[in-house]
Design a protein around this motif. Sequence first.
Motif, PDB file in Angstrom:
ATOM      1  N   ARG A   1      -5.561  10.279 -12.113  1.00 25.22           N
ATOM      2  CA  ARG A   1      -4.226  10.892 -13.367  1.00 25.22           C
ATOM      3  C   ARG A   1      -3.195   9.907 -11.627  1.00 25.22           C
ATOM      4  NH1 ARG A   1      -3.001  16.325 -14.765  1.00 25.22           N
ATOM      5  NH2 ARG A   1      -4.901  16.612 -13.378  1.00 25.22           N
ATOM      6  N   ASP A   2      -2.527   9.352 -12.367  1.00 30.52           N
ATOM      7  CA  ASP A   2      -1.714   8.369 -10.976  1.00 30.52           C
ATOM      8  C   ASP A   2      -2.275   8.630  -9.852  1.00 30.52           C
ATOM      9  OD1 ASP A   2      -0.514   7.728 -13.197  1.00 30.52           O
ATOM     10  OD2 ASP A   2       0.690   9.698 -13.288  1.00 30.52           O
ATOM     11  N   MET A   3      -2.948   8.281  -9.030  1.00 32.19           N
ATOM     12  CA  MET A   3      -3.190   8.204  -7.641  1.00 32.19           C
ATOM     13  C   MET A   3      -2.611   7.316  -6.403  1.00 32.19           C
ATOM     14  SD  MET A   3      -7.659   8.386  -8.355  1.00 32.19           S
ATOM     15  CE  MET A   3      -7.600  10.910  -7.966  1.00 32.19           C
ATOM     16  N   GLU A   4      -2.216   7.032  -5.929  1.00 28.90           N
ATOM     17  CA  GLU A   4      -1.366   6.849  -5.138  1.00 28.90           C
ATOM     18  C   GLU A   4      -2.416   7.293  -4.030  1.00 28.90           C
ATOM     19  OE1 GLU A   4       1.745   4.847  -4.984  1.00 28.90           O
ATOM     20  OE2 GLU A   4       2.091   5.853  -7.585  1.00 28.90           O
ATOM     21  N   LEU A   5      -2.424   6.087  -2.892  1.00 29.67           N
ATOM     22  CA  LEU A   5      -3.328   6.220  -1.920  1.00 29.67           C
ATOM     23  C   LEU A   5      -3.172   4.958  -1.225  1.00 29.67           C
ATOM     24  CD1 LEU A   5      -4.975   8.820  -0.294  1.00 29.67           C
ATOM     25  CD2 LEU A   5      -6.881   6.980  -1.269  1.00 29.67           C
ATOM     26  N   GLU A   6      -3.125   5.176   0.668  1.00 33.94           N
ATOM     27  CA  GLU A   6      -3.412   4.010   1.237  1.00 33.94           C
ATOM     28  C   GLU A   6      -3.963   3.819   2.365  1.00 33.94           C
ATOM     29  OE1 GLU A   6       1.487   1.699   1.886  1.00 33.94           O
ATOM     30  OE2 GLU A   6       0.729   3.114   3.247  1.00 33.94           O
ATOM     31  N   VAL A   7      -4.456   3.348   2.905  1.00 31.24           N
ATOM     32  CA  VAL A   7      -5.754   3.018   3.844  1.00 31.24           C
ATOM     33  C   VAL A   7      -4.413   1.818   4.694  1.00 31.24           C
ATOM     34  CG1 VAL A   7      -7.618   3.348   5.028  1.00 31.24           C
ATOM     35  CG2 VAL A   7      -7.147   4.513   2.376  1.00 31.24           C
ATOM     36  N   ARG A   8      -4.615   1.959   6.438  1.00 30.28           N
ATOM     37  CA  ARG A   8      -4.116   1.272   7.408  1.00 30.28           C
ATOM     38  C   ARG A   8      -5.493   0.779   8.017  1.00 30.28           C
ATOM     39  NH1 ARG A   8       1.000  -0.411   7.831  1.00 30.28           N
ATOM     40  NH2 ARG A   8       2.826   0.800   6.337  1.00 30.28           N
ATOM     41  N   SER A   9      -5.742  -0.536   8.486  1.00 33.25           N
ATOM     42  CA  SER A   9      -6.391  -0.841   9.337  1.00 33.25           C
ATOM     43  C   SER A   9      -6.174   0.118  10.890  1.00 33.25           C
ATOM     44  CB  SER A   9      -6.338  -2.191  10.382  1.00 33.25           C
ATOM     45  OG  SER A   9      -6.609  -2.718  11.022  1.00 33.25           O
TER      46      SER A   9
ATOM     47  N   VAL B   1      -1.954  -3.135   5.517  1.00 37.53           N
ATOM     48  CA  VAL B   1      -2.856  -1.788   4.755  1.00 37.53           C
ATOM     49  C   VAL B   1      -3.758  -2.944   3.787  1.00 37.53           C
ATOM     50  CG1 VAL B   1      -2.398  -0.722   2.260  1.00 37.53           C
ATOM     51  CG2 VAL B   1      -0.612  -1.234   4.207  1.00 37.53           C
ATOM     52  N   ARG B   2      -5.287  -2.271   4.086  1.00 41.65           N
ATOM     53  CA  ARG B   2      -6.221  -2.575   3.506  1.00 41.65           C
ATOM     54  C   ARG B   2      -7.022  -2.021   2.139  1.00 41.65           C
ATOM     55  NH1 ARG B   2      -9.323  -4.138   8.627  1.00 41.65           N
ATOM     56  NH2 ARG B   2      -7.362  -5.567   9.585  1.00 41.65           N
ATOM     57  N   LEU B   3      -5.806  -1.108   2.610  1.00 41.23           N
ATOM     58  CA  LEU B   3      -6.257  -0.265   0.507  1.00 41.23           C
ATOM     59  C   LEU B   3      -5.203   0.277   0.134  1.00 41.23           C
ATOM     60  CD1 LEU B   3      -8.671   0.700  -1.807  1.00 41.23           C
ATOM     61  CD2 LEU B   3      -9.446   2.949  -0.723  1.00 41.23           C
ATOM     62  N   GLN B   4      -5.065  -0.080  -0.922  1.00 44.00           N
ATOM     63  CA  GLN B   4      -3.507   0.395  -2.029  1.00 44.00           C
ATOM     64  C   GLN B   4      -3.944   1.125  -3.051  1.00 44.00           C
ATOM     65  OE1 GLN B   4      -0.293  -1.686  -1.753  1.00 44.00           O
ATOM     66  NE2 GLN B   4       0.944  -0.068  -1.742  1.00 44.00           N
ATOM     67  N   LEU B   5      -4.119   2.537  -3.410  1.00 43.80           N
ATOM     68  CA  LEU B   5      -4.029   2.436  -5.173  1.00 43.80           C
ATOM     69  C   LEU B   5      -2.747   2.574  -5.719  1.00 43.80           C
ATOM     70  CD1 LEU B   5      -6.261   5.284  -4.819  1.00 43.80           C
ATOM     71  CD2 LEU B   5      -6.869   3.000  -5.219  1.00 43.80           C
ATOM     72  N   LYS B   6      -2.326   2.241  -6.530  1.00 49.89           N
ATOM     73  CA  LYS B   6      -0.905   1.980  -7.001  1.00 49.89           C
ATOM     74  C   LYS B   6      -0.728   2.936  -8.792  1.00 49.89           C
ATOM     75  CE  LYS B   6       0.353  -2.375  -5.203  1.00 49.89           C
ATOM     76  NZ  LYS B   6       1.043  -3.192  -5.799  1.00 49.89           N
ATOM     77  N   ARG B   7      -0.595   4.210  -8.660  1.00 47.17           N
ATOM     78  CA  ARG B   7      -0.455   4.926  -9.757  1.00 47.17           C
ATOM     79  C   ARG B   7      -1.831   4.049 -10.346  1.00 47.17           C
ATOM     80  NH1 ARG B   7       4.050   7.022 -11.579  1.00 47.17           N
ATOM     81  NH2 ARG B   7       2.995   7.049 -13.291  1.00 47.17           N
TER      82      ARG B   7
END
Lengths: 310, 518
Positions: B279-287, B259-265
């Motif tokens: 508001r409460d953004m959740e997201l994950e971007v992987r290599s 995981v290269r970018l992670q948004l936690k809340r």
Amino acid sequence: MDGSIISSILFATIVAGTPLIIVALGQLIAEKSGVLNLGAEGMMAMGAIAGFAVTLHSGNPWLGVLAGMAAGIAMSFIFAVVVLTLMANQVASGLALSILGVGLSAFIGKPYESEILPTVETIRIPLLADLPIIGGPLFNQQALVYFSWALFAGIAWFLYRSRPGLILRAVGESPSSAHSIGYHAINIRYMATLFGGAMAGVGGAFLSVFYTPLWVEGMVSGRGWIAIALVVFATWRPFRVLVGAYLFGGVMVAQLFVQGSGLEINIPSQFLSALPYLATIVVLVIISRDQNTVRLNAPVSLGQPFRPEA
Amino acid sequence: MTSDSDGDLAPRLELHGITKIYPSVIANEDVSLSVKRGEIHAVLGENGAGKSTLMKMIYGVAKPDAGEMKWEGEVVHVENPAHARSLGIGMVFQHFSLFETLNVVENVALALPGNPDLKQLAEQITEVSNRYGLPVDPGRLVHALSVGERQRVEIIRCLLQNPKLLIMDEPTSVLTPQAVRKLFDTLRQLADEGCSILYISHKLDEIQELCHVATVLRDGKVTGDCIPSEETPKSMASLMIGKELPVPEHSAPAELGEVRLQLKRLSKESNDPFGTHLRDMELEVRSGEILGIAGVSGNGQQELLYALSGEIPVDDPDSIVICGAPSGRDLPDQRRGNGMGFVPEERLGRGAVPRMSLTENALLTAHRSGMLKRGMIQFDKISAFASKCIEDFNVKCGGAEHAANSLSGGNLQKFIMGREILLTPKLLVVAQPTWGVDVGAAAFIRQQLIDLRNEGTAILVISEELEELFEISDRIAVIAEGRISPAKKLADTNIDEIGVWMSGMWDQAVPAEVVAHD
């Protein structure tokens, strides 16, 4: 403190605030169209000397006010040609106009330095003027004080109730959009700038003909700059201009009162003299902190030249 | 609106040999076209083909250097927009000409002659908006309206003047797919009532669906007229760009890595009174993947990009994790140091310093990769880097020493994308990668992004162009009203579903038939 002192402080406050109101409301109209004219100080100085000289020669203060107005219009016309037709930078041109006006007025005014004008009588409004305390300050005043109130009401109505006012605000927000729906943005800016100049001239004439009926070099003493600052800090809203101007006038009178009262205080007089400027700016900064108000009222295109596509 | 559909009448608008020359470029050369009454006439061409200039001349904003314009059979010289409007020409601009600090009624009133009574006008607006299915509240301030609503205000403003010709300049670039269909219904209704429509676009599918006739422009000249329903997108594309449209190759998804970018809340109050709170953004971007974020502009994209780039840091360091490092409070330079690349939406000012040369602009983000020696700039290396970028990405410019603001928007975009891509970051955040870039170059940039992904970079693309996201993304999420939807694999979703999500409705279950028929 008895009523007569309050009454006279109130009277002096209103008189001191009046030139600021007239000049600032004129600038407000110019700025609402997107034109930032920093030359108010110079235009006031020219208005002051023109008003003084014409009143002295003609003996008629009203001709003096008209002459001041004409001088202000002439000065702002130079500015308008430079920035609206020739597309020069508004800030630099405005500064130059200020320096030109202050210098030229001193030059023209040299022969008038020892002259004094007779005091112009106030206009008394029957019955109302007999009210206790506020009767005198509000209803036994110089004609231009009443004019400044009418100007305030007229401008508030013009800006927010009339169609030309709507067009003016539209031009100030986006001259290119206004052009694309068929308005002649440059002409509208010309008129707004000339109106600003006219009011600066009247404000200057008020100083030299009514307020202190004499001519001294540099007598405008920064009021033009304060008027410009007032417009910004009042977030381009007429009522706040009124409040700010009287606040400035009030602190100005109060500090003079303190200085002249012979009270034993250990505050340098220079600080007291700076107080009106300081107090006005502090209060207006506080009331203009609301970003929303600023964004809704500030003319977006302020200071930006506009050239319609060929 | 007139209802004459008689074919014997003179065409509503005829242009003969219109030419417009600007100091550095010929915008239009010998352009002729003819628009019948009640006809929806497409003007098709790439960015910079001269479509907008041509429309500006019809609307009186610009004046032609040569040529003749006939309005209902009579020669006219349109002096200014007011004159055009008095003839019955209305125009909806690509970049709206609305006043944000005024409300809807005031905006409409400004465009009407005389001094209309605002209360009556508000009723008229409601009436027209009901008749044509363009819902809008007359009392609201324009700055509080969504882009789609603003466009409706522009259209209503034109309709109240009973136009005989309505010019629409790329109207769909800001709309959700559902809103596009509604707009098309409105336009068809107008055409049936006899109003002619000039419809400017570079989107071939839309033109096929909507327009009766198309005139194709390339480099300011007419390269052909066609009837869109009888053409294929391919044949129109070749008229438009002079060659086959390249299609990016989307190879099978690469091996997903860390995981290269992670948004936690991630939450952030916007400082801008007209901004959107995140508001409460959740997201994950992987290599090795491209994650696309769709959404109508003004739903928090700007705020999210500022938070991601570090231009406006957030309070909680853990809410943004870049390449394993909690980065919420880091400044842009620190984030770049951790391996992030960033391409903002505004090219001049944020992406590049307008008055600096391309070489100097390259140095601004590339200085980490061996361009400095004990703090001294290695000018030979940096100019080699800039030249490589110009060459690889086919940037049309006078040379690496030319100022950034001397380039056209599309070419500067290519340069900025090239600069970031050549640095092969671990994570690349891109806003509107192909905004203002012509079709051919856009395809090239998309291919470069896909190649970069194949090399293992994690890529986050925020774009308003749904077609683009569907072309390059592995997964796709939607941003609406400051919230972010769950990301879906491309194979598990479709444009309709994403379109519904773009109005913020991913929490509600939407029945399949509603999606299909909306």
